[in-house]
Design an enzyme around this catalytic site. Structure first.
Site, PDB file in Angstrom:
ATOM      1  N   ASP A  48      -7.750   2.127   6.526  1.00 56.34           N
ATOM      2  CA  ASP A  48      -7.492   1.945   5.237  1.00 56.34           C
ATOM      3  C   ASP A  48      -6.878   0.626   4.800  1.00 56.34           C
ATOM      4  O   ASP A  48      -7.377   0.033   3.595  1.00 56.34           O
ATOM      5  CB  ASP A  48      -6.579   3.134   4.660  1.00 56.34           C
ATOM      6  N   ASP A  87      -4.183   0.363   9.804  1.00 55.85           N
ATOM      7  CA  ASP A  87      -5.196   1.091   9.910  1.00 55.85           C
ATOM      8  C   ASP A  87      -6.575   0.639   9.051  1.00 55.85           C
ATOM      9  O   ASP A  87      -6.549  -0.096   8.613  1.00 55.85           O
ATOM     10  CB  ASP A  87      -4.953   2.648   9.693  1.00 55.85           C
ATOM     11  N   GLU A 122       0.775  -1.168   0.017  1.00 58.68           N
ATOM     12  CA  GLU A 122       0.038   0.000  -0.043  1.00 58.68           C
ATOM     13  C   GLU A 122       0.867   1.284   0.157  1.00 58.68           C
ATOM     14  O   GLU A 122       1.699   1.420   0.902  1.00 58.68           O
ATOM     15  CB  GLU A 122      -0.749  -0.013   1.349  1.00 58.68           C
ATOM     16  N   ASP A 135      -1.131  -0.970   5.653  1.00 65.49           N
ATOM     17  CA  ASP A 135      -0.794  -0.214   6.953  1.00 65.49           C
ATOM     18  C   ASP A 135      -1.841  -1.165   8.009  1.00 65.49           C
ATOM     19  O   ASP A 135      -2.951  -1.509   7.598  1.00 65.49           O
ATOM     20  CB  ASP A 135      -1.250   1.338   6.964  1.00 65.49           C
TER      21      ASP A 135
END
Ligand code: TSJ
Length: 654
Positions: free
Chosen positions: A521, A519, A444, A517
């Protein structure tokens, strides 16, 4: 069996003690030498297999009609406890082994199913290797049997008896409890069998236990996780069984009629249960099970279901002139579009075949399922003409769409990425050409992509950066994702094609690693990728080729000493270990981009030191469910989901 019990505080006399003891030790040794042969692998999957193996024993007791409640607990000390309220494992002396039956079950390879006498052991199959395998792979195991007013216990270390079965108290209850501490390798325990650092995963177990509760109606299954600060507990108990399973699959879709159709029957020792319900999607979601084991490769039970479904619908359509004389018959696939269904059979001796031993081979099952489903469905259609009409309309619609789609595909196929020979510009490929040795990291963000390209071992590791924002699950329909640059790059890099053109032999990497990541997203991107793989390249997941990288969450450092930790719990552990008074510096990584290329290599990419999570079909099913929910037309469940599960998404509850 308990009548011949002789437990007056004396050691039961063994008939051929030495001989049997040698047999036991040889068995244990074989299991520890080749654990993969018995539990598939020594990673997370293998660890979870151990839980399923023990739970299966309790499920058998429930299916025999003697147990209503099974509790699975994940304890803080790394052990797992499985407790049931059945009759209690027989403690009487096993005639051949001269030892209590419960001891024999836990120390002799393949002994499990040999007790019981009446009824058949229906769970098992893939994991039906016997509780002794779990014992051999546990540094410690304790069994407790509550029976005839007494509580018995026995303990083992690496499968070896610590003391003989003994009575430790009185009770009114009956049942069996097994608690085991898996033998995980570490610096302190170099001889351990399971891969270092692995732990029981609550969500993986939750999904399987819920599935078990759906497949075995009426049994209450509880999963407790005592490890977090605030323990969590889920209770699964479905009187409707697979009817509720189908409702669950359809819960975020609009359904075409309110109650799933349910058919059950028994013939020649084969018990058959089918539940089905059409929805407003265009997908086929038909899951087949044999003895509670999912059979993604299908088999005779699934074939029997499919032919009966198609025949019953076609016959009804002809009889009532919904299908005109001039119409071609509906194809099988037309009758399965928009269908959610569960086919579950239970039988004495299932034969599992196929590459992953997940295809039912017993030929006698096909006509049994076919006949029961044809008769059940025909009766239902006759008795419920309004629903019959809806189903036929839907199938006719599917047939028309199939024709139209075929024409459109023929037009565009020439232009698809499948034909283009050159690799995407963004791909930093590896030099190795043997797919079995190759890995591709889907990374990503361009900056993390840059670090990964620098940090990797270019000999066998390829990097494909993805720009994160474009892949927003909530805003992107799967069909549009298919034409996105990002996905095209992925398809081209993999080389194996998609959908009906998929060819596993052409796959260029046997490890496909999502590196995103930690998180929301990142979780969205994982869900999307997994959903995409699940719908268009499910074989990648079935083969176990799809992974998630596990980048560290924190770096704890003091002077030259540096430690990477991968979860909040691990951080607390590390701080305890180092002594909390010392002033250590803690860095929280918010994204992969914050790590240097060397750090990314040593923490996340180096096969010697990294941890990766392998996705299985259950993860993919769950991802698909979340995706459908995030995408779905139903606003209320989506809002609820996002509110309740914002954290879960980040925790990768796939
Ligand atoms: F195998 C095991 F130790 F791992 C284990 C077995 C673990 C757990 C959690 C439960 C069990 C288990 C076994 N629960 N219930 C039983 N039941 C029997 O083994 C049983 C009881 C009575 C009779 C009988 O014929 O009287 C037969 C059987 C097989």
């Amino acid at each position: 069996m308990s009548e011949d019990l002789n437990l007056n505080g004396t050691v039961p006399q063994s008939v051929h003690y030495d001989e049997n003891q040698i047999q036991v030790l040889e068995g244990l040794e074989a299991v520890r030498k080749r654990p993969g042969m018995y539990i598939g692998s020594t990673d997370n999957r293998g660890l979870h297999h151990c839980v399923y193996e023990i739970v299966d024993n309790a499920i058998d007791e429930a299916l025999a009609g003697y147990c209503t409640h099974i509790e699975v607990t994940l304890n803080r000390d790394g052990s797992c406890t499985v407790r049931d309220n059945g009759r209690g494992f027989p403690v009487g002396i096993h005639p051949k082994m001269g030892r209590p039956a419960v001891e024999v079950c836990l120390t002799v390879l393949h002994a499990g199913g040999k007790f019981g006498g009446s009824g058949y052991k229906v769970s098992g199959g893939l994991h039906g290797v016997g509780a002794s395998v779990v014992n051999a792979l546990s540094k410690h195991l304790r069994v407790e049997v509550r029976q005839d007013g007494k509580v018995y216990e026995q303990e083992y270390n690496i499968g070896k008896i610590e003391y003989d079965l003994r009575v430790i108290g009185a009770t009114e209850e009956t049942g069996t409890t097994v608690q085991f501490w898996p033998d995980i390798r570490s610096d302190e325990n170099p001889g351990g069998v399971f891969d270092p650092g692995i732990t029981f995963d609550y969500d993986t177990l939750k999904n399987r236990i819920r599935e078990m509760a759906f497949l075995n109606k009426g049994i209450k299954l509880t999963l407790r996780d005592e490890r977090p600060e605030e323990p969590v507990e889920r209770v699964f108990h479905f009187e409707g069984g697979i009817r509720e399973f189908v409702r669950h699959i359809n819960k975020n879709r609009e359904v075409l009629f309110p109650d799933p159709i349910y058919i059950e029957g028994v013939r020649n020792d084969v018990s058959v249960e089918v539940a089905l319900q059409y929805n407003d999607s265009y997908q086929e979601l038909v899951y087949a099970y044999a003895n509670n084991i999912r059979t993604p490769e299908g088999g005779t039970h699934l074939t029997g279901f499919q032919t009966a479904l198609s025949r019953a619908i076609n016959d009804y359509g002809r009889k009532y002139k919904i299908l005109k004389d001039a119409d071609a018959n509906l194809k099988g696939e037309d009758t399965r579009e928009s269908l959610a269904a569960i086919v579950s059979i239970k039988m004495p001796e299932p034969q599992f075949e196929g590459q992953t031993k997940s295809k039912l081979g017993n030929s006698e099952v096909r006509p049994i399922v076919d006949r029961l489903v044809y008769e059940g469905l025909s009766t239902y259609l006759e008795e419920t003409p309004a629903v019959a009409r809806i189903i036929l309309d839907r199938c006719l619609n599917a047939a028309r769409a199939r024709e139209a789609a075929r024409k459109a595909r023929d037009m565009t196929r020439r232009k698809t990425v499948l034909e283009s020979g050159s690799m995407p510009g963004k791909l930093a490929d590896c030099s190795e050409r043997d797919p079995a040795k190759c890995e591709i990291f889907i990374v990503e963000g361009d900056s993390a992509g840059g670090s990964a390209k620098e940090g990797r071992d270019r000999h066998f590791q390829a990097i494909l950066p993805l720009r994160g924002k474009i892949l927003n699950v909530e805003k992107t329909r799967l069909d549009r994702i298919l034409v996105s640059e990002q996905i095209k790059n992925m398809i081209t890099a993999f080389g194996c094609g998609i959908g009906s053109e998929f060819n596993l032999d052409k796959l260029r990497y046997h490890r496909i690693v999502c590196m995103t990541d930690a998180d929301v997203d990142g979780a969205h991107i994982r869900i999307l990728m997994l959903t995409f793989f699940y719908r268009y390249m499910p074989e990648l997941i079935k083969q176990g080729y799809v992974y998630s990288a596990m980048p560290p969450l924190y770096k704890v450092s003091k002077g030259k000493q540096e430690y990477y930790v991968y979860s909040d719990e691990e951080l607390q552990q590390k701080l305890d270990e180092l002594g909390r008074d010392n002033k250590y510096e803690i860095q929280r990584y918010k994204g992969l981009g914050e790590m240097s290329s060397e750090q990314l290599w040593s923490t996340t990419m180096n096969p010697e030191t990294r941890t990766m999570k392998r996705f299985d079909l259950g993860d993919a099913m769950a991802a698909d469910e979340i995706f459908t929910l995030l995408m779905g037309d139903q606003v209320e469940p989506r809002r609820e989901f996002i509110e309740q599960n914002a954290k879960m998404v980040t925790d990768l509850d796939l």
